[in-house]
Write a protein that holds these residues in place. Structure first.
Motif, mmCIF file in Angstrom:
data_model
loop_
_atom_site.group_PDB
_atom_site.id
_atom_site.type_symbol
_atom_site.label_atom_id
_atom_site.label_comp_id
_atom_site.label_asym_id
_atom_site.label_seq_id
_atom_site.Cartn_x
_atom_site.Cartn_y
_atom_site.Cartn_z
ATOM 1 N N VAL A 92 27.801 26.072 -15.310
ATOM 2 C CA VAL A 92 27.847 26.715 -13.988
ATOM 3 C C VAL A 92 26.574 27.514 -13.757
ATOM 4 O O VAL A 92 25.949 27.415 -12.692
ATOM 5 C CB VAL A 92 29.097 27.623 -13.844
ATOM 6 C CG1 VAL A 92 29.009 28.486 -12.600
ATOM 7 C CG2 VAL A 92 30.366 26.785 -13.805
ATOM 8 N N PHE A 93 26.167 28.297 -14.751
ATOM 9 C CA PHE A 93 24.954 29.105 -14.606
ATOM 10 C C PHE A 93 23.716 28.230 -14.429
ATOM 11 O O PHE A 93 22.868 28.498 -13.580
ATOM 12 C CB PHE A 93 24.742 30.016 -15.822
ATOM 13 C CG PHE A 93 25.345 31.377 -15.664
ATOM 14 C CD1 PHE A 93 25.105 32.146 -14.553
ATOM 15 C CD2 PHE A 93 26.164 31.891 -16.650
ATOM 16 C CE1 PHE A 93 25.652 33.400 -14.419
ATOM 17 C CE2 PHE A 93 26.719 33.145 -16.525
ATOM 18 C CZ PHE A 93 26.465 33.903 -15.409
ATOM 19 N N ILE A 94 23.597 27.184 -15.228
ATOM 20 C CA ILE A 94 22.400 26.340 -15.154
ATOM 21 C C ILE A 94 22.326 25.610 -13.814
ATOM 22 O O ILE A 94 21.259 25.527 -13.210
ATOM 23 C CB ILE A 94 22.352 25.367 -16.344
ATOM 24 C CG1 ILE A 94 22.024 26.157 -17.607
ATOM 25 C CG2 ILE A 94 21.336 24.259 -16.124
ATOM 26 C CD1 ILE A 94 22.064 25.361 -18.877
ATOM 27 N N SER A 95 23.451 25.112 -13.335
ATOM 28 C CA SER A 95 23.426 24.434 -12.032
ATOM 29 C C SER A 95 23.162 25.431 -10.910
ATOM 30 O O SER A 95 22.438 25.133 -9.961
ATOM 31 C CB SER A 95 24.724 23.670 -11.792
ATOM 32 O OG SER A 95 25.832 24.539 -11.833
ATOM 33 N N PHE A 96 23.713 26.639 -11.026
ATOM 34 C CA PHE A 96 23.446 27.680 -10.040
ATOM 35 C C PHE A 96 21.963 28.042 -10.029
ATOM 36 O O PHE A 96 21.341 28.178 -8.966
ATOM 37 C CB PHE A 96 24.299 28.914 -10.357
ATOM 38 C CG PHE A 96 24.036 30.094 -9.471
ATOM 39 C CD1 PHE A 96 24.471 30.088 -8.152
ATOM 40 C CD2 PHE A 96 23.368 31.200 -9.944
ATOM 41 C CE1 PHE A 96 24.232 31.177 -7.331
ATOM 42 C CE2 PHE A 96 23.132 32.284 -9.130
ATOM 43 C CZ PHE A 96 23.563 32.276 -7.822
ATOM 44 N N ILE A 97 21.380 28.163 -11.210
ATOM 45 C CA ILE A 97 19.956 28.480 -11.316
ATOM 46 C C ILE A 97 19.118 27.338 -10.743
ATOM 47 O O ILE A 97 18.124 27.572 -10.042
ATOM 48 C CB ILE A 97 19.596 28.780 -12.789
ATOM 49 C CG1 ILE A 97 20.190 30.129 -13.201
ATOM 50 C CG2 ILE A 97 18.095 28.770 -13.004
ATOM 51 C CD1 ILE A 97 20.154 30.391 -14.694
ATOM 52 N N LEU B 143 20.713 34.339 -17.912
ATOM 53 C CA LEU B 143 21.018 33.710 -19.193
ATOM 54 C C LEU B 143 21.194 34.743 -20.305
ATOM 55 O O LEU B 143 21.995 34.545 -21.221
ATOM 56 C CB LEU B 143 19.942 32.692 -19.557
ATOM 57 C CG LEU B 143 19.904 31.467 -18.640
ATOM 58 C CD1 LEU B 143 18.756 30.545 -19.023
ATOM 59 C CD2 LEU B 143 21.222 30.716 -18.647
ATOM 60 N N GLY B 144 20.487 35.868 -20.214
ATOM 61 C CA GLY B 144 20.669 36.945 -21.183
ATOM 62 C C GLY B 144 22.041 37.581 -21.068
ATOM 63 O O GLY B 144 22.693 37.864 -22.085
ATOM 64 N N VAL B 145 22.503 37.800 -19.850
ATOM 65 C CA VAL B 145 23.848 38.355 -19.644
ATOM 66 C C VAL B 145 24.899 37.377 -20.153
ATOM 67 O O VAL B 145 25.876 37.769 -20.795
ATOM 68 C CB VAL B 145 24.070 38.700 -18.152
ATOM 69 C CG1 VAL B 145 25.525 38.981 -17.848
ATOM 70 C CG2 VAL B 145 23.206 39.876 -17.748
#
Length: 110
Positions: free
Chosen positions: A57-62, A93-95
């Motif tokens: 989810v994070f990578i696609s959002f980014i 990504l750190g969070v």
């Protein structure tokens, strides 16, 4: 549109990935929460499913933010957008990594 950036073709696959991963994340979280009340220990390996889904989810959002923010920026502002975007990516990504590490540590401590 013939003058469209070829990177814009990533928009649809990234949206599909984001919503598919979000569905997997919500389903796995629901499944895990339904099994926590049974007093049976859950293997920490099961946490890899929501961890991988949340990372997707994070990578696609980014990726979608990159298309919206950096690719669409004018040539004069693109460097500034790349720097701000890089800082935001590292922060997100750190969070994520901090949350996953804290979850894993709390499971191994108990």
């Amino acid at each position: 549109m013939p003058d469209q950036n070829p990177l814009q073709s990533w928009r649809k696959p990234l949206l599909i990935l984001e919503f598919s991963a979000l569905a997997v994340l919500l389903t796995s979280m629901g499944w895990l929460s339904s099994h926590t009340g049974t007093n049976a220990p859950i293997s920490p390996a099961w946490l890899l499913i929501p961890a991988a889904a949340s990372l997707a989810v994070f990578i696609s959002f980014i990726g979608l933010m990159y298309l919206r923010w950096v690719v669409a920026a004018s040539a004069q502002r693109q460097l500034r957008h790349k720097v701000v975007f890089s800082l935001l990516t590292i922060t997100l990504l750190g969070v994520w990594a901090f949350g996953i590490a804290n979850t894993w540590i709390s499971l191994s401590a108990s």
